[in-house]
Write a protein that holds these residues in place. Structure first.
Motif, PDB file in Angstrom:
ATOM      1  N   HIS A 175      15.157  -7.944  -9.710  1.00  0.00           N
ATOM      2  CA  HIS A 175      15.375  -6.707  -8.944  1.00  0.00           C
ATOM      3  C   HIS A 175      14.100  -6.332  -8.205  1.00  0.00           C
ATOM      4  O   HIS A 175      14.114  -6.062  -7.005  1.00  0.00           O
ATOM      5  N   ALA A 176      12.991  -6.315  -8.984  1.00  0.00           N
ATOM      6  CA  ALA A 176      11.717  -5.874  -8.410  1.00  0.00           C
ATOM      7  C   ALA A 176      11.287  -6.819  -7.290  1.00  0.00           C
ATOM      8  O   ALA A 176      10.761  -6.393  -6.263  1.00  0.00           O
ATOM      9  N   LEU A 177      11.547  -8.093  -7.500  1.00  0.00           N
ATOM     10  CA  LEU A 177      11.137  -9.106  -6.512  1.00  0.00           C
ATOM     11  C   LEU A 177      11.891  -8.900  -5.196  1.00  0.00           C
ATOM     12  O   LEU A 177      11.296  -8.912  -4.117  1.00  0.00           O
ATOM     13  N   VAL A 178      13.198  -8.680  -5.326  1.00  0.00           N
ATOM     14  CA  VAL A 178      14.007  -8.499  -4.107  1.00  0.00           C
ATOM     15  C   VAL A 178      13.578  -7.228  -3.381  1.00  0.00           C
ATOM     16  O   VAL A 178      13.389  -7.212  -2.162  1.00  0.00           O
ATOM     17  N   ASP A 209      22.836 -17.575  -0.529  1.00  0.00           N
ATOM     18  CA  ASP A 209      22.031 -17.301  -1.715  1.00  0.00           C
ATOM     19  C   ASP A 209      21.167 -16.053  -1.481  1.00  0.00           C
ATOM     20  O   ASP A 209      21.074 -15.167  -2.345  1.00  0.00           O
ATOM     21  N   VAL A 210      20.565 -15.981  -0.285  1.00  0.00           N
ATOM     22  CA  VAL A 210      19.730 -14.814   0.044  1.00  0.00           C
ATOM     23  C   VAL A 210      20.585 -13.558   0.049  1.00  0.00           C
ATOM     24  O   VAL A 210      20.212 -12.516  -0.479  1.00  0.00           O
ATOM     25  N   ASP A 255      22.359  -8.235  -3.288  1.00  0.00           N
ATOM     26  CA  ASP A 255      23.234  -7.430  -4.146  1.00  0.00           C
ATOM     27  C   ASP A 255      22.459  -6.785  -5.293  1.00  0.00           C
ATOM     28  O   ASP A 255      22.964  -5.905  -5.976  1.00  0.00           O
ATOM     29  N   LEU A 256      21.236  -7.280  -5.540  1.00  0.00           N
ATOM     30  CA  LEU A 256      20.435  -6.705  -6.618  1.00  0.00           C
ATOM     31  C   LEU A 256      19.774  -5.392  -6.210  1.00  0.00           C
ATOM     32  O   LEU A 256      19.200  -4.693  -7.039  1.00  0.00           O
TER      33      LEU A 256
END
Lengths: 181, 520
Positions: A119-122, B110-111, B116-117
């Motif tokens: 989550h944090a990475l995205v 994939d990206v 979605d996160l």
């Protein structure tokens, strides 16, 4: 007048909301909440401030509905309100995330920790994109607007939106190590 | 000129034109000296090319390969739009026969999955409802706001205009009364009310500060912040400062209130908090929000700590420049993301060797912000060599990210292109190609860089798309800069037709020829 299609009902709803009709306000809120959230996320960079931006946007919008004269689409007008609100909010209240990357997921089980890391990475990768690319990407992904609709909101050509979206996804892939050349 | 069969001349010269068309072209050549000369030049060039090793690819293979590559280029943005939710049949058709694009689609999906996160909104209309008032109420409230507030203040004993009877029932406190109405009052009314409140009883400032921190009631917090911002008199600040340190539980609240007031009176208190590592981060943040120039030197003492440079960026650039000149951490100011400050530090680096060493070292260790300074410094001819050598030693992923960002900004894009060129950053090739063809990057620097990276297709595309003198010169210069073997290869693989005409015109193999004659 460039209001969205179908918009006699919408115009009526806006008129009622301007008159203080809470039901009409709620419908407008549910229709456009995600757009305001996407703008808040793009400008402030985190979900909690973006939620505050949503509330402040609608508070301001409902108080100034009389200023919308129907010359532009309601969505464009609301987008401008959301964008200004988000920028104000950012300059006044948003602080850089104070949690070091290493602390993300501390105290969680291994799968939860890995999920929190992801989550944090995205989120960090999205934050690193240039603002215009972030806005385009989030309006597309979170709100699901079409390229044409985003171009109308941002007052630019569809080609510019496509290029921004393309660079945003490319940049994201690079930052997430997804191996897109 | 529109009657000249320019597109068919190369095929005619190489004998690949169908008989009927060849006859038409032959008929034209019989009466056109210019086209005859072009055919002669093309034949001569093809003879020279013929002496190179033969390619195993057939003409049909080349045609299919080139056409597919062109489709891949043209569809690259469409692939993204397709994956992001606007299906495109062209993309589907193309990807079905193109493994490379199929693979790209899979990565893009994939990206998209990663997105979605991102957190979703948790805001609800219910939470907003309490802050909304029916319009009729608001209209009435706005007319009566001033009167209502003054009445509330009077009821609470804040406004004492003469002897009064005590109220029969306990009245709400003036602050409570204000807070209950503040949401519907305009700024002028608030300012007036806040001044009166402050003059009569500055203790209310403290109540407002407490209300501001009340986590359980967001409306009250919001109202308190709005009111507090109108308390500008020194008396209120003085009261809040004097209350500091008397009740540890309230200190944070008081400081927040004073910071909200942008009060310099809290600065000495905050400076003492800097000495304690536990309270340092919050104190640095508060000092940066107050933006009193006298605190820059104190904050800069902590420049090695994370995010201190970003906080300093809130100050006026002129003050930062003055402070950086004499501060013992002067070199670390390169990490502060402020364009005027960076320009000043670049100038100092160019003229002061000792400072240059420490500034470049600090920037090299400074992550993304340090990298931004290095890119700006690379734009100065006096520093370019040294900076590029340093960039060459830093992790390439970090350099590429910084260059990527610099390419997006007009003021640094040329420097970024030069860095890509000097460091031969292969991964930036597509960015340069798209940037230059879209007119975002200068062709004079970008095309030679692309040529040295081996991307002759970009030169062909530029020659086709852009016809101005500036572009012609830039393309020709870039072609000269390319590796001779690559030039020959490109010429050989080019599809007969306009592509070959373009290459033949550009290639030094065919000069002197048509290109030279066309050039004044």
């Amino acid at each position: 007048m460039n209001a969205e299609p179908g918009d006699l009902a919408d115009r009526d709803r806006i008129r009622r909301a301007a008159g203080g009709d809470l039901e009409a306000m709620e419908k407008i809120y549910s229709d456009h909440r995600t757009m305001a959230y996407a703008v808040g996320m793009a400008v402030c960079g985190n979900g909690s401030d973006a939620d505050d931006v949503v509330q402040e946007t609608f508070l301001r919008a409902f108080r100034t509905l009389g200023q919308w004269r129907g010359e532009s689409s309601f969505r464009s007008w609301l987008y401008a309100v959301a964008f200004r609100t988000a920028q104000n909010w950012k300059s006044r209240f948003v602080r850089r995330p104070s949690i070091p990357a290493a602390a993300v997921g501390a105290g969680l089980s291994a799968p939860e920790e890995s999920r929190a890391d992801e989550h944090a990475l995205v989120l960090a990768a999205v934050r690193e994109l240039p603002e215009q690319q972030r806005l385009t990407l989030l309006l597309k992904h979170l709100r699901g607007l079409s390229v044409r609709e985003i171009a109308e909101l941002q007052g630019c050509a569809e080609g510019t939106v496509k290029a921004n979206l393309h660079h945003a996804v490319q940049g994201l892939a690079r930052r997430l190590g997804k191996g897109l050349e | 000129m529109s009657d000249h069969p320019l597109d068919r001349l190369p095929l005619f010269a190489s004998g690949e034109l169908p008989d009927r068309e060849a006859a038409e072209v032959g008929h034209h050549l019989a009466r056109c000296v210019a086209c005859r000369a072009t055919v002669d030049e093309t034949r001569a060039a093809l003879e020279r090319i013929g002496s190179l090793p033969a390619s195993e690819a057939t003409f049909a293979d080349l045609l299919v390969r080139r056409s597919r590559a062109r489709d891949c280029d043209e569809l690259s943005e469409a692939l993204t739009v397709h994956v992001m939710g606007e299906p495109d049949r062209r993309v589907e058709r193309h990807a079905a026969g193109c493994p490379a694009c199929e693979e790209r689609l899979s990565v893009l999906r994939d990206v998209r999955g990663s997105l979605d996160l991102l957190p979703r909104s948790r805001a609800t209309f219910e939470a907003l409802r309490g802050r909304l008032r029916p319009r009729a109420f608001r209209r009435m409230a706005s007319i009566a706001a001033a009167a209502g507030l003054i009445a509330a203040l009077a009821a609470g004993g804040v406004l004492r205009t003469g002897p009064q009877k005590p109220p029969a029932v306990p009245a709400p406190s003036p602050v409570a009364a204000l807070l209950s109405r503040v949401d519907s009052a305009d700024d002028d009314t608030l300012r007036t009310a806040a001044r009166t409140l402050d003059r009569q009883n500055v203790l209310h400032a403290l109540h407002l500060a407490e209300a501001m921190e009340d986590e359980s009631d967001s409306v009250r917090r919001y109202a308190a912040v709005r009111l507090l911002r109108h308390l500008e008199t020194p008396a209120a600040e003085d009261l809040l400062v004097r209350a500091l340190g008397k009740n540890a539980a309230r200190d944070r609240i008081l400081v927040r209130a004073l910071v909200e007031l942008q009060s310099p009176m809290v600065v000495p208190w905050l400076l003492t908090r800097l000495e304690n590592p536990g309270s340092r981060t919050a104190a640095l943040d508060d000092l940066a929000r107050i933006r009193d120039r006298s605190t820059i030197a104190f904050i800069a003492e902590h420049l090695p700590d994370p995010r201190v440079a970003e906080r300093l960026a809130r100050f006026e650039p002129a003050d930062l420049i003055r402070e950086a000149a004499g501060h013992r951490n002067g070199a670390l100011f390169v990490l502060v993301p402020s364009a005027p400050l960076r320009s000043s530090l670049v100038e100092r680096s160019a003229t002061d060797a000792a400072f240059r060493r420490s500034a470049l070292a600090a920037a090299g260790d400074g992550g993304a912000t340090g990298m931004e300074f290095l890119i700006r410094a690379a734009g100065d001819p006096r520093l370019q060599g040294e900076v590029v050598a340093l960039l060459d030693m830093l992790p390439s992923a970090e350099v590429e990210r910084a260059v990527d960002r610099a390419l997006d900004r007009e003021e640094t894009s040329t420097t970024a292109v030069r860095i890509v060129d000097a460091l031969r950053l292969e991964s930036m090739r597509d960015r340069l190609r798209h940037g230059v063809l879209a007119g975002r990057l200068p062709p004079e620097a970008t095309l030679p860089a692309l040529a040295r990276l081996g991307d002759l297709e970009a030169l062909i595309a530029a020659a086709r798309m852009r016809t101005g003198e500036r572009w012609k010169k830039a393309v020709a210069a870039a072609f000269e800069a390319a590796d001779p073997a690559l030039r020959a290869e490109a010429l050989k693989a080019a599809v007969p037709g306009r592509e070959k005409v373009t290459l033949v015109r550009l290639s030094p193999l065919t000069r002197p020829g048509r290109f030279r004659r066309d050039t004044p």
